[in-house]
Design a protein around this motif. Structure first.
Motif, mmCIF file in Angstrom:
data_model
loop_
_atom_site.group_PDB
_atom_site.id
_atom_site.type_symbol
_atom_site.label_atom_id
_atom_site.label_comp_id
_atom_site.label_asym_id
_atom_site.label_seq_id
_atom_site.Cartn_x
_atom_site.Cartn_y
_atom_site.Cartn_z
ATOM 1 N N THR A 196 -5.002 -5.491 35.619
ATOM 2 C CA THR A 196 -6.368 -5.749 36.102
ATOM 3 C C THR A 196 -7.227 -6.219 34.929
ATOM 4 O OG1 THR A 196 -5.985 -3.919 37.641
ATOM 5 C CG2 THR A 196 -8.201 -4.836 37.587
ATOM 6 N N GLN A 197 -6.952 -7.427 34.489
ATOM 7 C CA GLN A 197 -7.653 -8.016 33.354
ATOM 8 C C GLN A 197 -8.059 -9.441 33.703
ATOM 9 O OE1 GLN A 197 -6.014 -7.089 29.405
ATOM 10 N NE2 GLN A 197 -4.349 -6.053 30.467
ATOM 11 N N LYS A 198 -8.813 -10.071 32.801
ATOM 12 C CA LYS A 198 -9.340 -11.417 33.041
ATOM 13 C C LYS A 198 -8.264 -12.358 33.554
ATOM 14 C CE LYS A 198 -13.039 -11.275 29.613
ATOM 15 N NZ LYS A 198 -13.507 -11.797 28.315
ATOM 16 N N GLY A 199 -8.611 -13.113 34.566
ATOM 17 C CA GLY A 199 -7.706 -14.152 35.053
ATOM 18 C C GLY A 199 -6.675 -13.673 36.048
ATOM 19 N N GLY A 200 -6.444 -12.348 36.139
ATOM 20 C CA GLY A 200 -5.421 -11.841 37.047
ATOM 21 C C GLY A 200 -5.950 -11.659 38.456
ATOM 22 N N VAL A 201 -5.044 -11.702 39.439
ATOM 23 C CA VAL A 201 -5.466 -11.585 40.843
ATOM 24 C C VAL A 201 -6.034 -10.195 41.130
ATOM 25 C CG1 VAL A 201 -3.147 -10.953 41.678
ATOM 26 C CG2 VAL A 201 -4.785 -11.984 43.243
ATOM 27 N N TYR A 202 -5.480 -9.142 40.470
ATOM 28 C CA TYR A 202 -6.058 -7.806 40.632
ATOM 29 C C TYR A 202 -7.536 -7.826 40.225
ATOM 30 C CZ TYR A 202 -1.443 -5.463 41.052
ATOM 31 O OH TYR A 202 -0.206 -5.025 41.461
ATOM 32 N N ASN A 203 -7.817 -8.530 39.140
ATOM 33 C CA ASN A 203 -9.187 -8.559 38.634
ATOM 34 C C ASN A 203 -10.129 -9.299 39.579
ATOM 35 O OD1 ASN A 203 -10.562 -7.424 36.336
ATOM 36 N ND2 ASN A 203 -11.157 -9.503 35.811
ATOM 37 N N HIS A 204 -9.610 -10.373 40.230
ATOM 38 C CA HIS A 204 -10.425 -11.099 41.209
ATOM 39 C C HIS A 204 -10.848 -10.166 42.349
ATOM 40 C CE1 HIS A 204 -9.767 -14.703 39.066
ATOM 41 N NE2 HIS A 204 -8.562 -14.972 39.513
ATOM 42 N N ILE A 205 -9.875 -9.352 42.798
ATOM 43 C CA ILE A 205 -10.166 -8.418 43.899
ATOM 44 C C ILE A 205 -11.188 -7.374 43.446
ATOM 45 C CG2 ILE A 205 -9.165 -6.578 45.330
ATOM 46 C CD1 ILE A 205 -6.534 -8.315 45.289
ATOM 47 N N MET A 206 -10.963 -6.812 42.249
ATOM 48 C CA MET A 206 -11.861 -5.757 41.770
ATOM 49 C C MET A 206 -13.234 -6.302 41.397
ATOM 50 S SD MET A 206 -10.585 -2.883 42.289
ATOM 51 C CE MET A 206 -11.990 -2.050 41.545
ATOM 52 N N MET A 207 -13.313 -7.583 41.021
ATOM 53 C CA MET A 207 -14.620 -8.170 40.731
ATOM 54 C C MET A 207 -15.483 -8.200 41.993
ATOM 55 S SD MET A 207 -16.689 -9.210 38.521
ATOM 56 C CE MET A 207 -15.595 -9.158 37.124
#
Length: 921
Positions: free
Chosen positions: A361-372
């Protein structure tokens, strides 16, 4: 009185709705229902095309129960179901219900078909379809549809359509289908479905049957597992950080059950989604964890890019309590809801999100898009509460990881910041770990150092060739030949030369990469593997220079002729040296000793060797299988590598990966050679030794790899390989691992107010950075002036090919050029590693430059039309006069291409064919 009866019938339909949605085939019955308006029928048909039968069946039921009712509406609906071949659905409507035992057995049969679809799709669909029709498993209309599907999209696609139809038949269809397979001599498939001896996948059958029939298991957690689950059971967002093999997923299953039980008792909505980052993990979590423990009480479903039956994801989310899926699928449907494209899925629909391998869950990752999306709504909710408005409900978050890593940090402060950012991205109130004293004893760790070759005549010849190429292209390398730095240097030279249209340097750099790879193979595996690799490469290059039509000549430049001759002049010497065992590398002999020791000193040895490249994994497996000493001690090896397209190495499909891992699980294979695909997440059974052979990445991968050796007295060995720097990198990783553990303890010791203050700061910073990124993206999108501003030239010979005006896009994914002018510029070749696609299109060979033989892309068959599909990495892109040499993905080209107009192109083709016919008359 009639209105009361109608109300009872409506109530009956609503009670039966979940079952009816599964059993109704919309296109069978829609035309047979006279009281639904034609316009509404068309909308339902469109729903079926876009979202699948279940969603469309729901709309159909809504139309049926809609008031005012026409006289006889209920009988007409039942009659339409019977006449449309949906007899099982009609039986339910007339309360001719199967016994609970028969219904459960039928569900087991449906589930088995779903699980075994990858194998069943290999049937001779035409024959099976004919027999199913004669046995009344299919209607005449269905038979015709399946036949059309075979003609348009291939036999496998037709098989999937057939299976989708027959599972909706009344109980008894399964035994009839088995008889059909027997009658059509599909003995292997018959054995798979019955679990008989000789079936290719009888283990999978047994597993599936056990999963389907076994009673729900009781979840019991160990003390440390219960301790880490504590805050999540209170509804708090947390990260569970436990070593590989410590039962993180079991903790997640327990938290899921408690979450659903509590919300059910409180009468609140409940919906759990489990996100993974690899397709095989979907089936693994579904079959091994969530379904066995929760299936009797809650509805569990899984969805991935490999999901075989097309059903709307939105509908699956509505219908089930627990959904296990790849993260990209959820992100796609969150975006659909956000853009208003369709209903999609909203975060407010979910009550618990479990994120597996959450360190991504870091920049650029799909997990991060969801959590954003989550973080933005969380901070909007604060404003809404201040304005005394109702906040939007958000799900609880549970992150799972074996190691958050330190993000390349060299100081404790930066390591702490890295982990806190992950906590912030996941909105975690705490990070939960086992107590230090609970950690199992450290594995025996061995570093095997190797001596440099006293003599390396094979490598010397390769280096002599490389030096000759350097001189020819006037290149001066600044690092050791064959090293990682050298490879990066060569890649940069190739990109710059393509941009400068310097074909001499570009083609020399391309060949130097192959020689660098052969040096690595020679240092890692055998010289003969390195020679075979080079020989295959030059054979393939020569084929490129041979046109399918003999009258057409493909250009061979002086530099290419020089390179071909250079290899040919040294080929014999390389081949001779490769056969001389005296000059083999010491790494391989050390590895041989280590494998022999592990298998001769243990009762039941089972191990994994991690290696850097796909080529070396395949070559190492071949070396083991060819060595009689390994056969004597019953070493049974296999390799597992990643997917993704590579021109030289055929990728491994997820089905092939699963097959190898299954064999490793049941003992048919006891030594697995794997690239990094097996390091993280995949449930590889406990093994008692792990070897990293010339491969070290970061501390997360090291912890993951160590965790694969879960058995008592397991060992973890590093074998050095020349130029790998294994020992040095491993020391760095050990240091980072200790730093990470200290950083986690330091974070856990913060008082809650200080922790939350830092988390909030990071969240606001992330939101602000996201705003800047989106602004830049919008500005970049504004550059979408006109496709005519972009020009494409062949990467190899620099010949102009086309402009952006000539390119169209299919399904917002595939860029094709179907212009008559483009057709004259390429030749078509057969793709020897052709893999059938299971969508509206399939690849059918590839296209290459008529001038120089450079591969440009694939020939795609889309709904019966051949469409040349371009791969941007094979071109130099010129945008407004500025050359871009390193585009590897189409989304890096800031141009919006027009959508492919299938109907218009089909009409143009027909008119062209007719004019040709006129000319020949």
């Amino acid at each position: 009185m009639e209105s009361e009866t109608d109300e009872m019938r409506e109530c009956l339909i609503d009670c039966l709705r979940p079952r009816l949605k599964e059993l109704i085939v919309v296109d069978r019955v829609l035309d047979l229902i006279h009281f639904i308006e034609n316009e509404q029928k068309e909308r339902i048909r469109q729903k079926a095309r876009n979202d699948g039968d279940i969603s469309a069946a729901d709309s159909l039921i809504n139309a049926v129960v809609h008031k005012p009712h026409t006289p006889g509406w209920f009988a007409a609906f039942v009659d339409a179901l019977n006449r449309g071949g949906c007899k099982f659905a009609a039986d339910y409507m007339q309360l001719n219900l199967p016994t609970p035992e028969a219904e459960a057995e039928n569900e087991n049969c449906v589930r088995l078909i779903h699980l075994l679809i990858p194998s069943l799709a290999d049937m001779v669909t035409e024959e099976v379809c004919t027999h199913c029709f004669s046995k009344k498993l299919l209607t005449e209309d269905e038979r015709d549809r399946i036949t059309a599907e075979i003609g348009n999209r291939g036999r496998r696609s037709g098989a999937r359509e057939l299976l989708r139809r027959i599972v909706k038949c009344p109980p008894g269809w399964y035994s009839t289908f088995l008889q059909v397979l027997k009658d059509t001599e599909h003995h292997v498939l018959y054995n798979e479905l019955t679990g008989n001896e000789g079936g290719m996948d009888s283990l999978l059958f047994t597993l599936a049957l056990e999963v389907a029939r076994s009673p729900e298991k009781e979840i019991t957690l160990r003390d440390y597992q219960m301790e880490v689950a504590g805050p999540a059971l209170e509804g708090k967002n947390i990260i569970v950080c436990l070593p590989t093999g410590s039962g993180k997923t079991r903790v997640a299953v327990y938290i899921t059950k408690e979450h659903l039980d509590r919300r059910k008792a409180e009468g609140k909505p409940r919906k759990v989604i489990v996100l993974v980052n690899k397709v095989p993990l979907v089936e693994q979590h579904y079959s091994a964890e969530f379904l066995p423990f929760l299936k009797n009480k809650y509805k569990v479903e899984r969805v991935s890019g490999d999901s075989q039956l097309k059903i709307s994801f939105t509908e699956i989310v509505k219908k089930n309590d627990i959904i296990i899926c790849t993260a990209q699928i959820l992100e796609n449907y969150l975006e659909r809801a956000n853009s208003g494209e369709d209903e999609g899925v909203n975060l407010s629909d979910l009550t618990l999100i479990i994120i597996d391998e959450c360190h991504h869950t870091q920049k650029g990752g799909v997990y991060n898009h969801i959590m954003m999306r989550y973080l933005k709504q969380k901070h909007k909710n604060k404003r809404l509460i201040k304005e005394q408005k109702e906040p939007v409900p958000l799900p609880q978050i549970l992150g799972l990881t074996a190691s958050p890593g330190v993000g390349g940090a060299t100081k404790m402060e930066k390591a702490e910041e890295h982990i806190l950012r992950i906590c912030a991205n996941l909105d975690a109130s705490r990070i939960m770990t086992r107590s230090q004293e609970e950690f199992k004893k450290e594995q025996r760790k061995i570093i095997v150092s190797v001596e440099d070759r006293r003599e390396d005549p094979f490598g010397d010849v390769i280096k002599k060739i490389m030096t000759a190429i350097h001189n020819h292209a006037e290149l001066t390398p600044t690092c050791d030949l064959g090293s990682q730095n050298y490879e990066q240097w060569v890649v940069q030279k190739e990109r710059q030369a393509a941009k400068d249209e310097n074909q001499k340097v570009r083609v020399c750099a391309e060949h130097l990469r192959q020689y660098s790879e052969s040096l690595n193979l020679s240092n890692t595996i055998r010289m003969q593997d390195a020679f075979s690799f080079l020989n295959k490469y030059y054979n393939e290059e020569m084929k490129k220079k041979t046109a399918p039509e003999e009258e057409h000549k493909i250009q061979i430049t002086d530099t290419e002729r020089f390179l071909f001759n250079l290899f040919e002049d040294n080929k014999k010497e390389l081949e001779t040296l490769a056969k001389n065992p005296e000059y083999e590398n010491d790494s391989l002999s050390k590895l041989r000793t280590k494998i022999l020791h592990e298998f001769s000193s243990r009762d039941e040895a089972r191990g994994i060797i991690f290696i850097k490249t796909r080529r070396s994994a395949i070559a190492l497996n071949q070396w083991i299988q060819e060595n009689p000493k390994f056969a004597d001690i019953e070493v049974k090896s296999a390799y597992v590598i990643g997917g993704g397209d590579q021109s030289v190495v055929k990728p491994m499909t997820s089905a092939e990966q699963k097959d190898v891992l299954k064999k490793f699980g049941n003992g048919q294979v006891n030594l697995l050679i794997a690239t990094t695909v097996a390091e993280e997440g995949l449930d590889i059974p406990a093994c008692n030794f792990v070897i990293r052979y010339g491969l070290v990445t970061n501390e997360i991968a090291m912890i993951q790899a160590q965790g694969r050796g879960r058995a008592e007295d397991s060992s973890y060995t590093l074998v050095e390989v020349k130029n790998s720097g294994v020992a040095e990198k491993e020391c760095v990783n050990e240091y980072r691992k200790k730093m990470m553990n200290k950083a986690i303890q330091k974070i856990k010791s913060l008082n809650q107010a200080a922790y939350e203050k830092r988390i909030t700061e990071f969240q606001i910073q992330a939101i602000m950075e996201e705003k800047v990124r989106m602004t830049k993206k919008k500005q970049k999108d504004i550059k979408n002036e006109s496709p005519s501003n972009v020009k494409f030239s062949c990467r190899s010979c620099s010949e102009p090919i086309c402009t952006g005006d000539d390119i169209q896009i299919i399904e917002n994914m595939h860029r094709v050029n179907v212009t008559p002018q483009f057709r004259k510029l390429y030749i078509q070749r057969e793709n020897t590693t052709l893999q059938e696609r299971l969508l509206d299109y399939e690849t059918n060979g590839f296209i290459a430059c008529k001038n120089c033989g450079q591969r440009w892309g694939s020939m795609m068959m889309y709904k019966g039309i051949e469409c040349p599909c371009l791969d941007v990495k094979n071109f130099v892109v010129n945008l407004n006069g500025k050359k871009i040499s390193k585009c590897t993905k189409w989304n890096e080209v800031p141009i919006k291409f027009s959508a492919f107009d299938y109907a218009e192109h089909a009409i143009n083709m027909t008119m062209s064919d007719n004019s040709d016919d006129d000319e020949t008359m």
